[in-house]
Motif scaffolding. Sequence first.
Motif, PDB file in Angstrom:
ATOM      1  N   ALA A  88      55.716   4.913  60.515  1.00 42.60           N
ATOM      2  CA  ALA A  88      55.433   5.174  61.934  1.00 42.60           C
ATOM      3  C   ALA A  88      54.001   4.770  62.237  1.00 42.60           C
ATOM      4  N   LYS A  89      53.816   4.217  63.403  1.00 40.28           N
ATOM      5  CA  LYS A  89      52.482   3.792  63.814  1.00 40.28           C
ATOM      6  C   LYS A  89      51.848   4.842  64.714  1.00 40.28           C
ATOM      7  N   ALA A  90      50.537   4.852  64.720  1.00 41.30           N
ATOM      8  CA  ALA A  90      49.797   5.742  65.620  1.00 41.30           C
ATOM      9  C   ALA A  90      50.038   5.310  67.064  1.00 41.30           C
ATOM     10  N   VAL A  91      50.028   6.271  67.962  1.00 35.71           N
ATOM     11  CA  VAL A  91      50.126   6.002  69.400  1.00 35.71           C
ATOM     12  C   VAL A  91      48.779   6.403  69.994  1.00 35.71           C
ATOM     13  N   MET A  92      47.939   5.417  70.195  1.00 31.77           N
ATOM     14  CA  MET A  92      46.565   5.683  70.612  1.00 31.77           C
ATOM     15  C   MET A  92      46.460   5.716  72.140  1.00 31.77           C
ATOM     16  N   ARG A  93      45.751   6.723  72.651  1.00 32.07           N
ATOM     17  CA  ARG A  93      45.506   6.872  74.081  1.00 32.07           C
ATOM     18  C   ARG A  93      44.048   7.260  74.275  1.00 32.07           C
ATOM     19  N   ASN A  94      43.475   6.812  75.382  1.00 31.23           N
ATOM     20  CA  ASN A  94      42.124   7.232  75.754  1.00 31.23           C
ATOM     21  C   ASN A  94      42.230   8.523  76.540  1.00 31.23           C
ATOM     22  N   GLU A  95      41.485   9.519  76.119  1.00 28.13           N
ATOM     23  CA  GLU A  95      41.491  10.806  76.796  1.00 28.13           C
ATOM     24  C   GLU A  95      40.064  11.189  77.163  1.00 28.13           C
TER      25      GLU A  95
END
Length: 155
Positions: free
Chosen positions: A81-88
């Motif tokens: 599984a890959k990381a799901v990166m988001r800017n917060e």
Amino acid sequence: MISVHPIKGGAAAGEYYLDRTSGCEQQLEPAEGYYTNEHETAGRWLGRGAAALGLEGGLEAEGEAQFKELLAGRLHGEQIAKAVMRNEPVMERVLTKDVRVAGYDVTLSAPKSISTIAAMTDQVVTQSLQRAHNLATHDAMGLLEQLSARAARGH
């Protein structure tokens, strides 16, 4: 009672479950995690998903390492599984975080009246109550899987 909590993926994902600190300023002993605390019933793999991945038993020793690996999106050293990166936005800056849900912590607790009886009776009755709770847990997890277990892929 059934309690379900999402477990976030990423580097610090398993802290609460395996390496949690108590939050007290004056902690005298090294912290133990929720799944590995000797005062709690040991966490264990359960369900068809765990069986399909070859996961069995409790979260001691090898199980703990497997749990950490899965939260990081790996199994037996292979990336699954890959990381799901988001800017917060956090305060006055923006942090990039892995927002992936790596799994769910499901806790099935007996009613307080059962816990009280188990604590106040003899070992035969306590063991009988434990077996009944284990059977009920297995059945409840099967129903939960059947009704709500899904995989999310992509966007």
